[in-house]
Scaffold this motif. Structure first.
Motif, mmCIF file in Angstrom:
data_model
loop_
_atom_site.group_PDB
_atom_site.id
_atom_site.type_symbol
_atom_site.label_atom_id
_atom_site.label_comp_id
_atom_site.label_asym_id
_atom_site.label_seq_id
_atom_site.Cartn_x
_atom_site.Cartn_y
_atom_site.Cartn_z
ATOM 1 N N MET A 166 28.553 51.338 49.003
ATOM 2 C CA MET A 166 29.453 50.298 48.560
ATOM 3 C C MET A 166 29.150 49.995 47.096
ATOM 4 O O MET A 166 28.023 49.910 46.693
ATOM 5 N N SER A 167 30.198 49.790 46.322
ATOM 6 C CA SER A 167 30.043 49.616 44.884
ATOM 7 C C SER A 167 30.085 48.155 44.486
ATOM 8 O O SER A 167 30.568 47.313 45.210
ATOM 9 N N THR A 168 29.579 47.891 43.284
ATOM 10 C CA THR A 168 29.688 46.563 42.708
ATOM 11 C C THR A 168 30.811 46.560 41.689
ATOM 12 O O THR A 168 31.264 47.599 41.248
ATOM 13 N N LEU A 169 31.201 45.379 41.251
ATOM 14 C CA LEU A 169 32.412 45.219 40.481
ATOM 15 C C LEU A 169 32.480 45.736 39.057
ATOM 16 O O LEU A 169 33.344 46.528 38.752
ATOM 17 N N PRO A 170 31.657 45.307 38.141
ATOM 18 C CA PRO A 170 31.931 45.554 36.737
ATOM 19 C C PRO A 170 32.120 47.024 36.369
ATOM 20 O O PRO A 170 32.760 47.319 35.380
ATOM 21 N N THR A 171 31.603 47.927 37.154
ATOM 22 C CA THR A 171 31.675 49.333 36.796
ATOM 23 C C THR A 171 32.725 50.093 37.592
ATOM 24 O O THR A 171 32.822 51.305 37.447
ATOM 25 N N LEU A 172 33.504 49.421 38.401
ATOM 26 C CA LEU A 172 34.563 50.083 39.155
ATOM 27 C C LEU A 172 35.778 50.323 38.278
ATOM 28 O O LEU A 172 36.055 49.565 37.348
ATOM 29 N N ARG A 173 36.516 51.357 38.601
ATOM 30 C CA ARG A 173 37.799 51.615 37.957
ATOM 31 C C ARG A 173 38.832 51.690 39.075
ATOM 32 O O ARG A 173 38.744 52.559 39.941
ATOM 33 N N ILE A 174 39.779 50.767 39.046
ATOM 34 C CA ILE A 174 40.811 50.696 40.080
ATOM 35 C C ILE A 174 42.149 51.018 39.428
ATOM 36 O O ILE A 174 42.520 50.431 38.421
ATOM 37 N N GLU A 175 42.854 51.980 40.012
ATOM 38 C CA GLU A 175 44.167 52.374 39.478
ATOM 39 C C GLU A 175 44.994 53.001 40.592
ATOM 40 O O GLU A 175 44.528 53.115 41.729
ATOM 41 N N ARG A 176 46.200 53.414 40.269
ATOM 42 C CA ARG A 176 47.062 54.097 41.238
ATOM 43 C C ARG A 176 46.993 55.610 41.009
ATOM 44 O O ARG A 176 46.872 56.070 39.877
ATOM 45 N N ASN A 177 47.084 56.365 42.117
ATOM 46 C CA ASN A 177 47.125 57.816 41.984
ATOM 47 C C ASN A 177 48.577 58.249 41.737
ATOM 48 O O ASN A 177 49.474 57.405 41.601
ATOM 49 N N LEU A 178 48.839 59.542 41.684
ATOM 50 C CA LEU A 178 50.183 60.048 41.386
ATOM 51 C C LEU A 178 51.208 59.668 42.450
ATOM 52 O O LEU A 178 52.406 59.631 42.184
ATOM 53 N N LEU A 179 50.745 59.367 43.653
ATOM 54 C CA LEU A 179 51.648 58.974 44.733
ATOM 55 C C LEU A 179 51.837 57.455 44.811
ATOM 56 O O LEU A 179 52.519 56.951 45.683
ATOM 57 N N GLY A 180 51.197 56.730 43.894
ATOM 58 C CA GLY A 180 51.354 55.280 43.865
ATOM 59 C C GLY A 180 50.373 54.519 44.739
ATOM 60 O O GLY A 180 50.473 53.304 44.871
ATOM 61 N N ARG A 181 49.431 55.218 45.355
ATOM 62 C CA ARG A 181 48.427 54.577 46.200
ATOM 63 C C ARG A 181 47.215 54.195 45.351
ATOM 64 O O ARG A 181 46.931 54.810 44.331
ATOM 65 N N LEU A 182 46.481 53.171 45.812
ATOM 66 C CA LEU A 182 45.286 52.742 45.081
ATOM 67 C C LEU A 182 44.165 53.763 45.202
ATOM 68 O O LEU A 182 43.989 54.392 46.244
ATOM 69 N N LYS A 183 43.416 53.893 44.103
ATOM 70 C CA LYS A 183 42.195 54.700 44.136
ATOM 71 C C LYS A 183 41.125 53.954 43.356
ATOM 72 O O LYS A 183 41.413 53.164 42.468
ATOM 73 N N VAL A 184 39.863 54.200 43.745
ATOM 74 C CA VAL A 184 38.721 53.546 43.129
ATOM 75 C C VAL A 184 37.749 54.628 42.672
ATOM 76 O O VAL A 184 37.444 55.557 43.425
ATOM 77 N N GLN A 185 37.260 54.472 41.450
ATOM 78 C CA GLN A 185 36.233 55.381 40.941
ATOM 79 C C GLN A 185 34.938 54.601 40.784
ATOM 80 O O GLN A 185 34.885 53.574 40.111
ATOM 81 N N ASP A 186 33.878 55.101 41.437
ATOM 82 C CA ASP A 186 32.546 54.503 41.349
ATOM 83 C C ASP A 186 31.915 54.781 39.998
ATOM 84 O O ASP A 186 32.366 55.660 39.266
ATOM 85 N N PRO A 187 30.827 54.061 39.681
ATOM 86 C CA PRO A 187 30.107 54.321 38.424
ATOM 87 C C PRO A 187 29.595 55.756 38.330
ATOM 88 O O PRO A 187 29.517 56.326 37.247
ATOM 89 N N ASP A 188 29.281 56.365 39.475
ATOM 90 C CA ASP A 188 28.774 57.745 39.458
ATOM 91 C C ASP A 188 29.896 58.778 39.375
ATOM 92 O O ASP A 188 29.640 59.974 39.370
ATOM 93 N N GLY A 189 31.150 58.309 39.307
ATOM 94 C CA GLY A 189 32.283 59.218 39.168
ATOM 95 C C GLY A 189 32.976 59.574 40.465
ATOM 96 O O GLY A 189 33.996 60.261 40.455
#
Length: 157
Positions: A1-24
């Motif tokens: 489970m990740s912590t907040l400040p280093t997360l990257r939250i965006e939409r993928n090409l299909l419009g669904r949410l995706k999250v990138q952890d600090p480790d990539g």
């Protein structure tokens, strides 16, 4: 489970949410779920991966950058449909089933209240109304409603 400040939250090409952890590591698609949608709607958000496991926890939406916060708020708004009743316009009968005509934060609506058990008090200031189709409506504070609305509502409480 990740912590907040280093997360990257965006939409993928299909419009669904995706999250990138600090480790990539990228988790997609993810679903945003409120832990306490009525008591604390802007806090305690879980991002759940496709396997049903939590991949990130957001203690407070205010901690996110504005664009990520807006993205999550939009996603949560689409997922959780719970109109807030602002005025009761008409009730067909004070016995159930009865047809209610109300104004909500999403517009005017008519629904059938099957039984008095479908009008529930969640806490001293919040009511939940369940219509005959399973749609939930919320009344945040019955005392803040106009006099006519309170009079109609009092017949069922």
């Amino acid at each position: 489970m990740s912590t907040l400040p280093t997360l990257r939250i965006e939409r993928n090409l299909l419009g669904r949410l995706k999250v990138q952890d600090p480790d990539g590591t990228v988790h997609e698609p993810v679903t945003a779920v409120r832990a306490f949608p009525i008591q604390t709607p802007a806090a305690n958000i879980s991002l759940v991966g496709p396997s049903g496991h939590e991949v990130a926890w957001i203690a407070d939406l205010a901690e996110l950058p504005p664009e990520q916060r807006a993205l999550l708020e939009q996603e949560l708004h689409q997922r959780e449909f719970m109109p807030v009743i602002q005025r009761l316009l008409e009730v067909s009968s004070f016995a159930t089933p009865s047809r209610w005509t109300v104004e909500t934060d999403r517009g005017r609506c008519e629904f059938v209240l099957k039984g008095e058990e479908d009008l529930r008090r969640l806490n001293p200031t919040t009511l939940l109304v369940l219509d005959s189709h399973g749609v939930q409506f919320m009344i945040r504070d019955p005392l803040s409603l106009d006099k006519h609305s309170r009079k109609l509502l009092d017949r069922f409480l």
